[in-house]
Motif scaffolding. Structure first.
Motif, PDB file in Angstrom:
ATOM      1  N   ILE A  94      -1.283  -4.849  11.991  1.00  0.00           N
ATOM      2  CA  ILE A  94      -2.203  -4.644  10.877  1.00  0.00           C
ATOM      3  C   ILE A  94      -2.162  -5.893  10.004  1.00  0.00           C
ATOM      4  O   ILE A  94      -1.096  -6.282   9.517  1.00  0.00           O
ATOM      5  CB  ILE A  94      -1.817  -3.408  10.047  1.00  0.00           C
ATOM      6  CG1 ILE A  94      -1.949  -2.138  10.895  1.00  0.00           C
ATOM      7  CG2 ILE A  94      -2.688  -3.304   8.796  1.00  0.00           C
ATOM      8  CD1 ILE A  94      -1.507  -0.883  10.178  1.00  0.00           C
ATOM      9  N   ILE A  95      -3.315  -6.531   9.847  1.00  0.00           N
ATOM     10  CA  ILE A  95      -3.406  -7.782   9.093  1.00  0.00           C
ATOM     11  C   ILE A  95      -4.384  -7.609   7.939  1.00  0.00           C
ATOM     12  O   ILE A  95      -5.479  -7.074   8.115  1.00  0.00           O
ATOM     13  CB  ILE A  95      -3.866  -8.939  10.003  1.00  0.00           C
ATOM     14  CG1 ILE A  95      -2.819  -9.188  11.098  1.00  0.00           C
ATOM     15  CG2 ILE A  95      -4.109 -10.207   9.191  1.00  0.00           C
ATOM     16  CD1 ILE A  95      -3.203 -10.284  12.078  1.00  0.00           C
ATOM     17  N   ILE A 116      -6.113  -6.997  17.011  1.00  0.00           N
ATOM     18  CA  ILE A 116      -5.453  -6.787  15.722  1.00  0.00           C
ATOM     19  C   ILE A 116      -6.286  -5.790  14.929  1.00  0.00           C
ATOM     20  O   ILE A 116      -7.468  -5.586  15.200  1.00  0.00           O
ATOM     21  CB  ILE A 116      -5.312  -8.091  14.906  1.00  0.00           C
ATOM     22  CG1 ILE A 116      -6.700  -8.718  14.627  1.00  0.00           C
ATOM     23  CG2 ILE A 116      -4.387  -9.081  15.591  1.00  0.00           C
ATOM     24  CD1 ILE A 116      -6.651  -9.912  13.683  1.00  0.00           C
ATOM     25  N   GLU A 117      -5.650  -5.172  13.950  1.00  0.00           N
ATOM     26  CA  GLU A 117      -6.359  -4.278  13.033  1.00  0.00           C
ATOM     27  C   GLU A 117      -6.539  -5.040  11.727  1.00  0.00           C
ATOM     28  O   GLU A 117      -5.583  -5.226  10.976  1.00  0.00           O
ATOM     29  CB  GLU A 117      -5.554  -2.994  12.818  1.00  0.00           C
ATOM     30  CG  GLU A 117      -6.295  -1.920  12.047  1.00  0.00           C
ATOM     31  CD  GLU A 117      -5.509  -0.617  11.945  1.00  0.00           C
ATOM     32  OE1 GLU A 117      -5.759   0.146  10.989  1.00  0.00           O
ATOM     33  OE2 GLU A 117      -4.645  -0.381  12.818  1.00  0.00           O
ATOM     34  N   LEU A 155      -2.950   2.118   3.624  1.00  0.00           N
ATOM     35  CA  LEU A 155      -2.279   0.903   4.121  1.00  0.00           C
ATOM     36  C   LEU A 155      -0.972   0.608   3.383  1.00  0.00           C
ATOM     37  O   LEU A 155      -0.253  -0.327   3.754  1.00  0.00           O
ATOM     38  CB  LEU A 155      -3.216  -0.309   4.002  1.00  0.00           C
ATOM     39  CG  LEU A 155      -4.424  -0.337   4.936  1.00  0.00           C
ATOM     40  CD1 LEU A 155      -5.285  -1.568   4.630  1.00  0.00           C
ATOM     41  CD2 LEU A 155      -3.983  -0.356   6.396  1.00  0.00           C
ATOM     42  N   HIS A 156      -0.662   1.364   2.344  1.00  0.00           N
ATOM     43  CA  HIS A 156       0.578   1.134   1.601  1.00  0.00           C
ATOM     44  C   HIS A 156       1.790   1.147   2.544  1.00  0.00           C
ATOM     45  O   HIS A 156       1.966   2.077   3.335  1.00  0.00           O
ATOM     46  CB  HIS A 156       0.771   2.202   0.529  1.00  0.00           C
ATOM     47  CG  HIS A 156      -0.078   1.975  -0.679  1.00  0.00           C
ATOM     48  ND1 HIS A 156      -0.136   2.868  -1.739  1.00  0.00           N
ATOM     49  CD2 HIS A 156      -0.921   0.964  -1.012  1.00  0.00           C
ATOM     50  CE1 HIS A 156      -0.963   2.410  -2.656  1.00  0.00           C
ATOM     51  NE2 HIS A 156      -1.450   1.265  -2.244  1.00  0.00           N
ATOM     52  N   ASN A 157       2.602   0.091   2.468  1.00  0.00           N
ATOM     53  CA  ASN A 157       3.828  -0.037   3.269  1.00  0.00           C
ATOM     54  C   ASN A 157       3.579  -0.065   4.778  1.00  0.00           C
ATOM     55  O   ASN A 157       4.487   0.227   5.555  1.00  0.00           O
ATOM     56  CB  ASN A 157       4.814   1.093   2.943  1.00  0.00           C
ATOM     57  CG  ASN A 157       5.200   1.136   1.482  1.00  0.00           C
ATOM     58  OD1 ASN A 157       5.020   2.138   0.811  1.00  0.00           O
ATOM     59  ND2 ASN A 157       5.715   0.029   0.968  1.00  0.00           N
ATOM     60  N   TRP A 210       2.211  -3.097  -0.331  1.00  0.00           N
ATOM     61  CA  TRP A 210       1.404  -2.994   0.879  1.00  0.00           C
ATOM     62  C   TRP A 210       2.150  -3.381   2.152  1.00  0.00           C
ATOM     63  O   TRP A 210       1.862  -2.852   3.234  1.00  0.00           O
ATOM     64  CB  TRP A 210       0.159  -3.881   0.734  1.00  0.00           C
ATOM     65  CG  TRP A 210      -0.703  -3.474  -0.403  1.00  0.00           C
ATOM     66  CD1 TRP A 210      -0.593  -3.891  -1.706  1.00  0.00           C
ATOM     67  CD2 TRP A 210      -1.776  -2.537  -0.382  1.00  0.00           C
ATOM     68  NE1 TRP A 210      -1.537  -3.270  -2.489  1.00  0.00           N
ATOM     69  CE2 TRP A 210      -2.283  -2.439  -1.701  1.00  0.00           C
ATOM     70  CE3 TRP A 210      -2.369  -1.780   0.629  1.00  0.00           C
ATOM     71  CZ2 TRP A 210      -3.351  -1.604  -2.027  1.00  0.00           C
ATOM     72  CZ3 TRP A 210      -3.446  -0.953   0.306  1.00  0.00           C
ATOM     73  CH2 TRP A 210      -3.914  -0.870  -1.008  1.00  0.00           C
ATOM     74  N   LEU A 211       3.108  -4.294   2.054  1.00  0.00           N
ATOM     75  CA  LEU A 211       3.803  -4.771   3.245  1.00  0.00           C
ATOM     76  C   LEU A 211       4.727  -3.720   3.854  1.00  0.00           C
ATOM     77  O   LEU A 211       5.413  -2.986   3.139  1.00  0.00           O
ATOM     78  CB  LEU A 211       4.624  -6.020   2.915  1.00  0.00           C
ATOM     79  CG  LEU A 211       3.855  -7.319   2.680  1.00  0.00           C
ATOM     80  CD1 LEU A 211       4.806  -8.413   2.210  1.00  0.00           C
ATOM     81  CD2 LEU A 211       3.127  -7.759   3.952  1.00  0.00           C
TER      82      LEU A 211
END
Length: 269
Positions: A94-95, A116-117, A155-157, A210-211
């Protein structure tokens, strides 16, 4: 096109200050379908309009990236950002591409990695339009909005790679940029505030939300600002690493998201 016409075009471009007049003349000739179109393209280039706007695309990582007038033109040095991100990415990752501009970085990463997403954001409507066009082949999700704001909270974490070629030119240095950037690209894509760090600070401060654990944030910056950028990473809990490419005169700071388990272990030692 006959040789005489090519020479006329070269001389006109050279007189207008085009350093690579021969190469530009050949490109314009190859892109024009009819003579009237060629004449118009040469005239627009001779007035100072960036070549990428004249032909409608920019060469980036061996790809033709669509750019409309006013959209930030991807620089060759940003290919280093792609290289660094690609080295940390696996298929299916996920990018998120913030300040995506034309979408060049996300498109290039997909070309290198494969599946990739991709999620990308930009505040400029024209940039969003171009980015959607340039990422159509990978069904990228491109949103209009300020940095993280339009991204889905799901998309959090979960983001594996977060890239940002955020504006980092100090406000007072805008007037020192080449004419093509200063007069034709939108200021919002260039101006990074008084020290050039305003947008970077906002990108980095929210990145940990987010990461994914072990995920990476990669930010393009300048040699003059790199120590400050790395310190911003550290202040926000990311482990910074500075990378530089002499050939492209490019600098990227890579920040690693420390997992919660590792953070807890460090707290106990």
């Amino acid at each position: 096109m006959d040789k005489k016409t090519e020479e006329i075009i070269i001389n006109k471009l050279r007189a207008a200050g085009c350093v690579f007049a021969e190469d530009e003349a050949r490109l314009l000739i190859s892109e024009a379908q009819i003579l009237d179109t060629l004449i118009d393209m040469v005239e627009r280039r001779a007035t100072g309009l960036p070549l990428e706007y004249v032909v409608g695309w920019a060469d980036f990582c061996g790809m033709r990236i669509k750019v409309e007038q006013g959209v930030f033109v991807p620089r060759r040095r940003t290919e280093f950002l792609v290289q660094q991100a690609a080295s940390l990415t696996t298929p299916g990752s996920i990018i998120v591409d913030l300040c995506c501009g034309s979408g060049a970085v996300g498109a290039a990463l997909a070309k290198v990695i494969g599946h990739i997403e991709l999620y990308a954001t930009d505040i400029d409507p024209a940039s969003v339009k171009c980015a959607r066009h340039n990422t159509t082949f990978l069904r990228g999700n491109v949103y209009k909005g300020d940095l993280y704001h339009p991204l889905p909270s799901a998309l959090h974490n979960r983001v594996d790679i977060l890239v940002a070629n955020a504006p980092y030119v100090p406000t007072d240095s805008i007037e020192l940029l080449p004419q093509e950037a200063r007069e034709y690209e939108k200021r919002v894509a260039l101006d990074g505030g008084m020290e050039g760090l305003d947008v970077q600070k906002r990108v980095v401060s929210e990145a940990p939300i987010w990461l994914a654990p072990g995920g990476y944030l990669l930010v393009e910056t300048s040699q003059k600002q790199v120590l400050q950028t790395a310190e911003i990473f550290a202040q926000n809990g990311l482990i910074p690493k500075v990378t530089h490419c002499v050939e492209l005169n490019a600098t990227v700071v890579i920040g690693t998201q420390v997992s919660r388990v590792n953070t807890a272990c460090k707290a106990l030692t």
